[in-house]
Design a protein around this motif. Structure first.
Motif, PDB file in Angstrom:
ATOM      1  N   UNK A 172       0.835  -1.195   0.000  1.00 58.97           N
ATOM      2  CA  UNK A 172       0.000   0.000   0.000  1.00 58.97           C
ATOM      3  C   UNK A 172       0.873   1.248   0.000  1.00 58.97           C
ATOM      4  N   UNK A 173       0.567   2.181  -0.875  1.00 57.40           N
ATOM      5  CA  UNK A 173       1.328   3.411  -0.946  1.00 57.40           C
ATOM      6  C   UNK A 173       2.595   3.325  -1.773  1.00 57.40           C
ATOM      7  N   UNK A 174       2.832   2.181  -2.416  1.00 53.10           N
ATOM      8  CA  UNK A 174       4.060   2.039  -3.189  1.00 53.10           C
ATOM      9  C   UNK A 174       4.090   3.020  -4.356  1.00 53.10           C
ATOM     10  N   UNK A 175       2.927   3.488  -4.794  1.00 56.23           N
ATOM     11  CA  UNK A 175       2.901   4.454  -5.895  1.00 56.23           C
ATOM     12  C   UNK A 175       3.652   5.735  -5.527  1.00 56.23           C
ATOM     13  N   UNK A 176       3.741   6.015  -4.224  1.00 58.93           N
ATOM     14  CA  UNK A 176       4.462   7.217  -3.796  1.00 58.93           C
ATOM     15  C   UNK A 176       5.949   7.131  -4.132  1.00 58.93           C
ATOM     16  N   UNK A 177       6.502   5.925  -4.205  1.00 58.23           N
ATOM     17  CA  UNK A 177       7.927   5.779  -4.524  1.00 58.23           C
ATOM     18  C   UNK A 177       8.197   6.107  -5.985  1.00 58.23           C
ATOM     19  N   UNK A 178       7.186   6.002  -6.817  1.00 59.48           N
ATOM     20  CA  UNK A 178       7.309   6.445  -8.212  1.00 59.48           C
ATOM     21  C   UNK A 178       6.926   7.909  -8.339  1.00 59.48           C
ATOM     22  N   UNK A 179       5.867   8.305  -7.640  1.00 59.68           N
ATOM     23  CA  UNK A 179       5.407   9.697  -7.719  1.00 59.68           C
ATOM     24  C   UNK A 179       6.490  10.665  -7.269  1.00 59.68           C
ATOM     25  N   UNK A 180       7.336  10.236  -6.339  1.00 61.17           N
ATOM     26  CA  UNK A 180       8.393  11.118  -5.840  1.00 61.17           C
ATOM     27  C   UNK A 180       9.358  11.537  -6.942  1.00 61.17           C
ATOM     28  N   UNK A 181       9.418  10.737  -8.016  1.00 60.04           N
ATOM     29  CA  UNK A 181      10.328  11.042  -9.122  1.00 60.04           C
ATOM     30  C   UNK A 181       9.588  11.478 -10.378  1.00 60.04           C
ATOM     31  N   UNK A 182       8.265  11.530 -10.304  1.00 58.89           N
ATOM     32  CA  UNK A 182       7.458  12.012 -11.428  1.00 58.89           C
ATOM     33  C   UNK A 182       7.206  13.500 -11.250  1.00 58.89           C
ATOM     34  N   UNK A 183       8.283  14.254 -11.174  1.00 58.14           N
ATOM     35  CA  UNK A 183       8.209  15.677 -10.848  1.00 58.14           C
ATOM     36  C   UNK A 183       7.843  16.492 -12.086  1.00 58.14           C
ATOM     37  N   UNK A 184       7.602  17.777 -11.871  1.00 58.70           N
ATOM     38  CA  UNK A 184       7.081  18.612 -12.951  1.00 58.70           C
ATOM     39  C   UNK A 184       8.144  19.052 -13.947  1.00 58.70           C
ATOM     40  N   UNK A 185       9.366  19.296 -13.466  1.00 55.66           N
ATOM     41  CA  UNK A 185      10.415  19.803 -14.349  1.00 55.66           C
ATOM     42  C   UNK A 185      11.694  18.994 -14.166  1.00 55.66           C
ATOM     43  N   UNK A 186      12.534  18.943 -15.201  1.00 58.17           N
ATOM     44  CA  UNK A 186      13.792  18.196 -15.077  1.00 58.17           C
ATOM     45  C   UNK A 186      14.640  18.655 -13.900  1.00 58.17           C
ATOM     46  N   UNK A 187      14.669  19.962 -13.666  1.00 60.00           N
ATOM     47  CA  UNK A 187      15.522  20.493 -12.595  1.00 60.00           C
ATOM     48  C   UNK A 187      15.127  19.978 -11.216  1.00 60.00           C
ATOM     49  N   UNK A 188      13.883  19.541 -11.055  1.00 62.65           N
ATOM     50  CA  UNK A 188      13.439  18.995  -9.768  1.00 62.65           C
ATOM     51  C   UNK A 188      13.831  17.534  -9.581  1.00 62.65           C
ATOM     52  N   UNK A 189      14.276  16.894 -10.636  1.00 59.18           N
ATOM     53  CA  UNK A 189      14.581  15.466 -10.583  1.00 59.18           C
ATOM     54  C   UNK A 189      15.955  15.210  -9.990  1.00 59.18           C
ATOM     55  N   UNK A 190      16.043  14.206  -9.129  1.00 57.77           N
ATOM     56  CA  UNK A 190      17.338  13.790  -8.587  1.00 57.77           C
ATOM     57  C   UNK A 190      18.284  13.362  -9.701  1.00 57.77           C
ATOM     58  N   UNK A 191      17.715  12.835 -10.783  1.00 56.22           N
ATOM     59  CA  UNK A 191      18.545  12.337 -11.874  1.00 56.22           C
ATOM     60  C   UNK A 191      19.144  13.460 -12.718  1.00 56.22           C
ATOM     61  N   UNK A 192      18.661  14.672 -12.527  1.00 52.18           N
ATOM     62  CA  UNK A 192      19.235  15.825 -13.234  1.00 52.18           C
ATOM     63  C   UNK A 192      20.404  16.426 -12.460  1.00 52.18           C
ATOM     64  N   UNK A 193      20.519  16.090 -11.183  1.00 50.67           N
ATOM     65  CA  UNK A 193      21.483  16.733 -10.293  1.00 50.67           C
ATOM     66  C   UNK A 193      22.912  16.760 -10.845  1.00 50.67           C
ATOM     67  N   UNK A 194      23.411  15.680 -11.494  1.00 48.27           N
ATOM     68  CA  UNK A 194      24.775  15.749 -12.027  1.00 48.27           C
ATOM     69  C   UNK A 194      24.976  16.874 -13.039  1.00 48.27           C
ATOM     70  N   UNK A 195      23.912  17.272 -13.727  1.00 49.74           N
ATOM     71  CA  UNK A 195      24.038  18.323 -14.738  1.00 49.74           C
ATOM     72  C   UNK A 195      23.982  19.725 -14.117  1.00 49.74           C
ATOM     73  N   UNK A 196      23.666  19.787 -12.848  1.00 48.20           N
ATOM     74  CA  UNK A 196      23.699  21.060 -12.123  1.00 48.20           C
ATOM     75  C   UNK A 196      25.011  21.244 -11.371  1.00 48.20           C
ATOM     76  N   UNK A 197      25.788  20.156 -11.265  1.00 46.37           N
ATOM     77  CA  UNK A 197      27.040  20.201 -10.502  1.00 46.37           C
ATOM     78  C   UNK A 197      28.116  19.391 -11.223  1.00 46.37           C
ATOM     79  N   UNK A 198      28.769  20.024 -12.188  1.00 44.32           N
ATOM     80  CA  UNK A 198      29.819  19.359 -12.945  1.00 44.32           C
ATOM     81  C   UNK A 198      31.149  19.401 -12.187  1.00 44.32           C
ATOM     82  N   UNK A 199      32.032  18.446 -12.470  1.00 44.42           N
ATOM     83  CA  UNK A 199      33.395  18.559 -11.942  1.00 44.42           C
ATOM     84  C   UNK A 199      34.045  19.855 -12.409  1.00 44.42           C
ATOM     85  N   UNK A 200      34.858  20.427 -11.579  1.00 41.51           N
ATOM     86  CA  UNK A 200      35.484  21.715 -11.889  1.00 41.51           C
ATOM     87  C   UNK A 200      36.383  21.649 -13.113  1.00 41.51           C
ATOM     88  N   UNK A 201      36.834  20.452 -13.473  1.00 41.09           N
ATOM     89  CA  UNK A 201      37.769  20.291 -14.597  1.00 41.09           C
ATOM     90  C   UNK A 201      37.079  20.375 -15.956  1.00 41.09           C
TER      91      UNK A 201
END
Length: 236
Positions: A172-201
């Protein structure tokens, strides 16, 4: 003395055969499980995600049977005691895999708080992201989300059709584990985070290119997959 030498040579030969078999199986396992390969530091398939179509599952079953047949040709009695333990454990693992396949256990992909979709959400913390090539591999994996989710939903549907599923009350409530990543914009997604913080090199041009590609991949592949899976969980 000659008899003892013969026994020692026989043990060494059988032990070498067993080790070679174990190494071949490990190589195949890593080829079939690209994320496992990444996690243990083997990056030959670092741009891939695993496959779970019926064809893939049937191939793995054939591979497992072939390894079990090869193991049976190793003379257990001629092995040193420690290798006899490895022989027994390996045989048990292979037979367990076949039993799992026979019962369709691959259709049990969820529990109360996790599943394949939560494992994928952890990719930024699990895969290398130190070089431009690492980011290209990561992008390739993000673009494969629709396929992975489609294959997984198909497996879950097969399980539902035959009653191979956790009790509803247990998830029960397992849909919340998917809904947590069904966000409105890419920037809100955990999977976008690497593109907001690149290595300094990273050069500015690489950052700009990868950021645009990352946003597109999350927007067009990742988020629709999580939304589709969320809706499936709510309606199934």
């Amino acid at each position: 003395t000659s008899a003892l030498l013969a026994v020692a040579e026989a043990q060494a030969d059988e032990a070498a055969r067993l080790r070679a078999l174990l190494e071949r199986e490990w190589t195949v396992r890593l080829a079939e499980s690209p994320l496992l390969a990444t996690y243990v530091g083997v990056h030959t398939s670092g741009d891939q995600l695993g496959r779970t179509t019926e064809e893939d599952l049937a191939r793995r079953e054939r591979e497992t049977r072939a390894f079990l047949d090869a193991l049976a040709k190793v003379d257990r009695a001629a092995l040193p005691p420690a290798d006899q333990v490895s022989y027994d454990l390996f045989g048990t693992e292979l037979r367990d895999r076949l039993d799992s396949r026979r019962f369709g256990e691959e259709q049990l992909m969820l529990n109360a708080d996790s599943g394949f979709h939560t494992e994928l959400a952890q990719l930024p913390d699990q895969v290398p992201l130190a070089t431009v090539r690492d980011y290209e591999n990561y992008l390739s994996r993000l673009r494969q989300f629709p396929r992975v989710f489609d294959e997984s939903i198909a497996l879950l549907r097969r399980g539902l059709a035959r009653g191979m599923t956790p009790p509803r009350v247990a998830i029960a409530g397992v849909d919340a584990t998917a809904a947590a990543h069904a966000v409105a914009t890419p920037e809100e997604s955990d999977l976008y985070e690497p593109f907001a913080n690149f290595p300094a090199t990273f050069a500015a041009a690489d950052r700009e290119r990868l950021r645009a590609a990352g946003r597109k991949a999350v927007d067009e592949a990742v988020l629709p997959s999580y939304r589709r899976f969320r809706d499936f969980l709510r309606s199934a």
